[in-house]
Design a protein around this motif. Structure first.
Motif, PDB file in Angstrom:
ATOM      1  N   PRO A 269      59.523  37.066 -48.274  1.00 51.79           N
ATOM      2  CA  PRO A 269      60.735  37.788 -48.664  1.00 51.79           C
ATOM      3  C   PRO A 269      60.808  39.173 -48.026  1.00 51.79           C
ATOM      4  O   PRO A 269      61.878  39.791 -47.998  1.00 51.79           O
ATOM      5  N   HIS A 270      59.679  39.631 -47.477  1.00 49.37           N
ATOM      6  CA  HIS A 270      59.626  40.940 -46.815  1.00 49.37           C
ATOM      7  C   HIS A 270      59.664  40.790 -45.299  1.00 49.37           C
ATOM      8  O   HIS A 270      59.091  41.610 -44.568  1.00 49.37           O
ATOM      9  N   TRP A 271      60.352  39.779 -44.808  1.00 50.37           N
ATOM     10  CA  TRP A 271      60.393  39.491 -43.372  1.00 50.37           C
ATOM     11  C   TRP A 271      60.914  40.657 -42.539  1.00 50.37           C
ATOM     12  O   TRP A 271      60.562  40.803 -41.365  1.00 50.37           O
ATOM     13  N   GLN A 272      61.734  41.502 -43.133  1.00 50.51           N
ATOM     14  CA  GLN A 272      62.279  42.639 -42.377  1.00 50.51           C
ATOM     15  C   GLN A 272      61.202  43.658 -42.000  1.00 50.51           C
ATOM     16  O   GLN A 272      61.411  44.507 -41.135  1.00 50.51           O
ATOM     17  N   MET A 273      60.028  43.554 -42.657  1.00 45.48           N
ATOM     18  CA  MET A 273      58.918  44.455 -42.354  1.00 45.48           C
ATOM     19  C   MET A 273      58.122  44.007 -41.132  1.00 45.48           C
ATOM     20  O   MET A 273      57.305  44.772 -40.608  1.00 45.48           O
ATOM     21  N   ARG A 291      64.337  30.286 -34.537  1.00 39.15           N
ATOM     22  CA  ARG A 291      65.710  30.017 -34.111  1.00 39.15           C
ATOM     23  C   ARG A 291      65.748  28.834 -33.151  1.00 39.15           C
ATOM     24  O   ARG A 291      66.622  27.960 -33.260  1.00 39.15           O
ATOM     25  N   GLU A 292      64.800  28.790 -32.216  1.00 40.68           N
ATOM     26  CA  GLU A 292      64.778  27.689 -31.255  1.00 40.68           C
ATOM     27  C   GLU A 292      64.533  26.354 -31.944  1.00 40.68           C
ATOM     28  O   GLU A 292      65.174  25.341 -31.606  1.00 40.68           O
ATOM     29  N   LEU A 317      62.525  33.842 -53.298  1.00 40.16           N
ATOM     30  CA  LEU A 317      63.076  32.818 -52.414  1.00 40.16           C
ATOM     31  C   LEU A 317      64.378  33.256 -51.756  1.00 40.16           C
ATOM     32  O   LEU A 317      64.570  33.072 -50.546  1.00 40.16           O
ATOM     33  N   VAL A 318      65.283  33.842 -52.513  1.00 42.19           N
ATOM     34  CA  VAL A 318      66.588  34.205 -51.942  1.00 42.19           C
ATOM     35  C   VAL A 318      66.450  35.255 -50.842  1.00 42.19           C
ATOM     36  O   VAL A 318      67.063  35.107 -49.771  1.00 42.19           O
ATOM     37  N   PRO A 319      65.650  36.327 -51.023  1.00 44.85           N
ATOM     38  CA  PRO A 319      65.452  37.248 -49.900  1.00 44.85           C
ATOM     39  C   PRO A 319      64.831  36.568 -48.678  1.00 44.85           C
ATOM     40  O   PRO A 319      65.135  36.941 -47.539  1.00 44.85           O
ATOM     41  N   ALA A 320      63.970  35.578 -48.898  1.00 42.91           N
ATOM     42  CA  ALA A 320      63.408  34.839 -47.766  1.00 42.91           C
ATOM     43  C   ALA A 320      64.486  34.016 -47.068  1.00 42.91           C
ATOM     44  O   ALA A 320      64.492  33.896 -45.832  1.00 42.91           O
ATOM     45  N   LEU A 321      65.415  33.455 -47.829  1.00 43.31           N
ATOM     46  CA  LEU A 321      66.503  32.680 -47.228  1.00 43.31           C
ATOM     47  C   LEU A 321      67.387  33.547 -46.347  1.00 43.31           C
ATOM     48  O   LEU A 321      67.992  33.064 -45.377  1.00 43.31           O
ATOM     49  N   ALA A 322      67.476  34.834 -46.664  1.00 44.04           N
ATOM     50  CA  ALA A 322      68.289  35.747 -45.858  1.00 44.04           C
ATOM     51  C   ALA A 322      67.795  35.809 -44.418  1.00 44.04           C
ATOM     52  O   ALA A 322      68.577  36.137 -43.503  1.00 44.04           O
ATOM     53  N   PHE A 323      66.521  35.509 -44.196  1.00 45.49           N
ATOM     54  CA  PHE A 323      65.974  35.480 -42.837  1.00 45.49           C
ATOM     55  C   PHE A 323      66.750  34.501 -41.970  1.00 45.49           C
ATOM     56  O   PHE A 323      67.065  34.780 -40.795  1.00 45.49           O
ATOM     57  N   ASN A 331      75.405  29.229 -44.103  1.00 50.30           N
ATOM     58  CA  ASN A 331      74.915  29.235 -45.487  1.00 50.30           C
ATOM     59  C   ASN A 331      74.749  27.836 -46.053  1.00 50.30           C
ATOM     60  O   ASN A 331      73.828  27.603 -46.842  1.00 50.30           O
ATOM     61  N   ASP A 332      75.617  26.895 -45.684  1.00 53.60           N
ATOM     62  CA  ASP A 332      75.469  25.546 -46.238  1.00 53.60           C
ATOM     63  C   ASP A 332      74.157  24.917 -45.778  1.00 53.60           C
ATOM     64  O   ASP A 332      73.450  24.269 -46.574  1.00 53.60           O
ATOM     65  N   ARG A 333      73.774  25.140 -44.526  1.00 51.14           N
ATOM     66  CA  ARG A 333      72.511  24.589 -44.043  1.00 51.14           C
ATOM     67  C   ARG A 333      71.328  25.295 -44.709  1.00 51.14           C
ATOM     68  O   ARG A 333      70.316  24.651 -45.023  1.00 51.14           O
ATOM     69  N   ILE A 334      71.432  26.585 -44.940  1.00 59.43           N
ATOM     70  CA  ILE A 334      70.351  27.326 -45.582  1.00 59.43           C
ATOM     71  C   ILE A 334      70.142  26.832 -47.013  1.00 59.43           C
ATOM     72  O   ILE A 334      69.005  26.631 -47.457  1.00 59.43           O
TER      73      ILE A 334
END
Length: 399
Positions: A269-273, A291-292, A317-323, A331-334
């Protein structure tokens, strides 16, 4: 129980407007327009009405470790705790998960089958928590990644024996540490492989004979290639590490896609770090590989690795999904990654991950429209797990 709502997510990116769900016990018995189902509800039926809200399937975190505490040193905390204390703490973490909207988790390695015991407690009632698909003791080589969980094995016979032991205890997935990992400071490096081709094939064969999937922790390119060749069902992390960097192999990625192997990047969830901790160039490479894989058509599923360093169980989980939104995914695929696709990968495609008749009544009610804004997933109105409404989150839960 009759649940009515302004929107019900009944398929990938598909809403039923002004809909209703009938629940009997732990099971959904009907889904349809509110005006039709309301007349079938019994006179004494409990009615939960959310006219401005959205109901979607309860979320699935496909990679957690309930035995770890999410502190700066979860291994030290584990070693300092006896099983009684650990189980008590795992109960608390399970409560945090379910109150945050996570109704199913896959626990990918614990000590002494504690997660299996906890799932039994949750199943008979009295202990709030999500459904747990547990791996039991993860297999590793002597002195290998997470050896302190008790799964050190060497040779095909020992591998088969430990797989059988986990299955006998009630494991719903078998976990193999195919490469090293950062959590084990005195073990192999993350890019280094831990098992031979024969050992991996024996492990997969033993699990598949019992109809149980195999999840492979694999960071290194060689380890990823080996587990794909062995026929595992999911790859955890899949970070394509080499001794001196990263190197996604497109031929192996195509095999992952062709064999319908799910990939759980286990994003924090801290992926931005990540750019600040590992550097911009390394972060760009890591993010670009995910992404690939997504753009190539790999089946990605959502997981957080909750329990490891600085990764807790409350609203992670939700902050991790933001990645994945950051990578440009829709969003539907996420949402599918954390519901229907995760359920498929966990072997639960006929029982959870969807809102349909005959499925478990695992439901998340949120304000707003998560197909338009993923942050709506954090605006929780209600959580229902196996037909039981959960207590709302308190300030203590969020600490």
């Amino acid at each position: 129980m009759l649940i009515t709502a302004g929107r019900i997510l009944t398929g990938s990116g598909t809403y039923l407007e002004d809909g209703a769900i009938l629940v009997e016990g732990a099971t959904i018995t009907a889904v349809g327009p509110r005006t039709q189902l309301a007349v079938h509800a019994g006179a004494g039926e409990v009615h939960l009405a959310f006219p401005e809200a959205t109901v979607l399937p309860g979320l699935i975190d496909a990679h957690v470790h309930l035995v770890f505490d999410g502190s700066s040193d979860p291994v030290a905390a584990l070693r300092a705790s006896d099983d009684k204390h650990l189980l008590s703490e795992m109960r608390r973490r399970a409560g945090q998960l379910v109150r945050s909207g996570v109704t199913t988790v896959r626990d990918l390695g614990d000590r002494n089958h504690l997660a299996i015991r906890l799932n039994e407690e949750i199943g008979i009632g009295g202990t709030p928590g999500p459904q747990i698909v547990s791996a039991g003791t993860p297999l590793t080589r002597p002195g290998g990644h997470c050896y302190f969980l008790g799964g050190e094995v060497s040779g095909e016979a020992a591998v088969r024996d430990l797989v059988r032991s986990n299955l006998a205890a009630g494991a719903g997935v078998i976990k193999v540490m195919a490469t090293g990992g950062g959590l084990t400071k005195d073990g192999p490096k993350s890019w280094q492989s831990q098992f031979s081709e024969g050992e991996l094939r024996a492990l997969v064969d033993e699990a598949h004979q019992a109809g149980v999937p195999v999840a492979a922790h694999a960071h290194g390119v060689d380890g990823i290639t080996a587990v794909v060749d062995a026929g595992v069902d999911t790859i955890e992390h899949c970070s394509w590490m080499t001794e001196d960097g990263f190197g996604l192999r497109r031929d192996v990625l195509q095999m992952i896609i062709d064999q319908d192997i799910a990939v759980c990047p286990a994003v924090s969830p801290h992926w931005q770090m990540v750019p600040r901790v590992f550097g911009e160039e390394r972060a760009k490479a890591l993010f670009g590989q995910v992404r690939e894989m997504a753009e190539a058509g790999a089946k990605l599923i959502a997981g957080t690795d909750a329990g490891v360093q600085r990764t807790g169980f409350d609203r992670s989980l939700v902050p991790a999904l933001a990645f994945y939104a950051h990578l440009g995914m829709r969003n539907d695929r996420i949402i599918d990654m954390a519901t229907v696709h995760a359920a498929d990968a966990l072997g639960l495609s006929s029982s959870t991950g969807r809102i349909a008749s005959g499925f478990r009544a695992d439901l998340l009610v949120v304000d707003g429209d998560p197909l338009a804004d993923l942050n709506a997933l954090q605006e929780i109105r209600a959580v229902i797990a196996a037909g039981h409404a959960q207590e709302p989150e308190s300030e203590t839960d969020q600490s």
